[in-house]
Design an enzyme around this catalytic site. Sequence first.
Site, PDB file in Angstrom:
ATOM      1  N   LYS A 163       0.858  -1.184   0.000  1.00  0.00           N
ATOM      2  CA  LYS A 163       0.000   0.000   0.000  1.00  0.00           C
ATOM      3  C   LYS A 163       0.897   1.239   0.000  1.00  0.00           C
ATOM      4  O   LYS A 163       1.810   1.358   0.827  1.00  0.00           O
ATOM      5  CB  LYS A 163      -0.896   0.010   1.232  1.00  0.00           C
ATOM      6  CG  LYS A 163      -1.900  -1.130   1.291  1.00  0.00           C
ATOM      7  CD  LYS A 163      -3.048  -0.923   0.328  1.00  0.00           C
ATOM      8  CE  LYS A 163      -4.131  -1.976   0.528  1.00  0.00           C
ATOM      9  NZ  LYS A 163      -5.328  -1.723  -0.325  1.00  0.00           N
ATOM     10  N   GLU A 213      -2.062  -0.636  -8.892  1.00  0.00           N
ATOM     11  CA  GLU A 213      -3.499  -0.741  -8.659  1.00  0.00           C
ATOM     12  C   GLU A 213      -4.085   0.591  -8.204  1.00  0.00           C
ATOM     13  O   GLU A 213      -3.588   1.206  -7.252  1.00  0.00           O
ATOM     14  CB  GLU A 213      -3.760  -1.817  -7.600  1.00  0.00           C
ATOM     15  CG  GLU A 213      -5.228  -2.128  -7.366  1.00  0.00           C
ATOM     16  CD  GLU A 213      -5.419  -3.269  -6.377  1.00  0.00           C
ATOM     17  OE1 GLU A 213      -6.545  -3.427  -5.875  1.00  0.00           O
ATOM     18  OE2 GLU A 213      -4.438  -3.992  -6.088  1.00  0.00           O
ATOM     19  N   LYS A 262     -13.250  -8.717  -6.958  1.00  0.00           N
ATOM     20  CA  LYS A 262     -13.692  -8.981  -5.590  1.00  0.00           C
ATOM     21  C   LYS A 262     -15.193  -9.237  -5.616  1.00  0.00           C
ATOM     22  O   LYS A 262     -15.953  -8.412  -6.135  1.00  0.00           O
ATOM     23  CB  LYS A 262     -13.371  -7.805  -4.669  1.00  0.00           C
ATOM     24  CG  LYS A 262     -11.884  -7.527  -4.500  1.00  0.00           C
ATOM     25  CD  LYS A 262     -11.646  -6.283  -3.662  1.00  0.00           C
ATOM     26  CE  LYS A 262     -10.157  -5.985  -3.510  1.00  0.00           C
ATOM     27  NZ  LYS A 262      -9.912  -4.697  -2.816  1.00  0.00           N
TER      28      LYS A 262
END
Length: 369
Positions: A163, A213, A262
């Site tokens: 992240k 991403e 997802k």
Amino acid sequence: MLIEKIELFHLHMPLKFTFKTAQTSLNHRESLVIKVTDELGNTGYGEVVAFNEPFYTKETLPGTKRMLVDCFLPRLLRKEIKHPFEVHQWMDLTHPMGTAGLENAVLDLFARRQRQSVMDIVFNEDTYDEIYAGIVLGDLDIQSLLRQIKEYVNEGYIRFKIKIKPEDGFEKLKLIREKYPDLMLLADANNSFYAEQGQELKNIDELGLLCIEEPLTAGDFLAYQKLQAQIKTPLCMDESIQTITDLRTAIKLNACQCVNIKVGRVGGMYYAKQMIDLCRQHNILYWIGSMVESGISKILHVHLASLKDNYIPGDLSPSRRYFPKDVIWPEITARHGLILVPRGHGLGVEIDEEVLNYFAIDYFITGGQ
């Protein structure tokens, strides 16, 4: 099959560490677990993975809970179901994670009745018996990142997602890449870069990542189109793709080369399969994410990650990495970085009702009289 009883468990599960992204920090996870029971006493489970605050998508757990209790659960009660995807005929995508949780419960129930796995019901193709796990590391200081990567590499993990945020993302990734030149590495910026910060993303482009991403504002397909034309690293869309229309638009504009699937975000396995089929038709890479969720939802992602044309290992790691105890049995574990894909009926795992009730802070039941 006839749905005779529906139960809703509101869970509060403490995390073993604070999980930080560019948008939020989590030290516990709240979610909703839906349990459906048919006229024969068979049961199925699904999980609603919305967050309390709208930092990921606009959907929130309190709003979805009200929608389920007031609308969707009463409509499903005593309804005759011939196939689990029939629920999408009367459920809309205003609350996709709520829709997914309810669909997943009906799918698990239906598959158990048919003595098949959920993958038998949704996909008719060969899958892997085991998959590589993937580690996601939050927005930590570089020494913590390097220490954790070393520990997990020694345990057999080969894929890491970091992240990042604009302030120090490149520096962290550069140091990791220098230390581990052959590591399967990707970055998730959670929409924290502005389009004007393209040079910083071009710097990251030189680090040989599997993908970047969601660097830009979610849903700004034209900005993604412009950036993807300027860099060689695949841009991966996550929260930008919430509907099949979103995916078609992104493909038409060449706005990305990769999609993170997802189940909760897209509204259920019904829509997840549509998106995977569309990615296959247009040579778009896809792989499987996770929502810091309990094993009820995560095991569905393990199943999807067993499809043989996944681009990379997904965001899937052992239950005990996040939670002191999971609500499924057996829990998700990894040996030498590999997760065994369950082959039982339905989800392929059992739900530990004692643990489920232990974590429940609210409970609702309808039917079963």
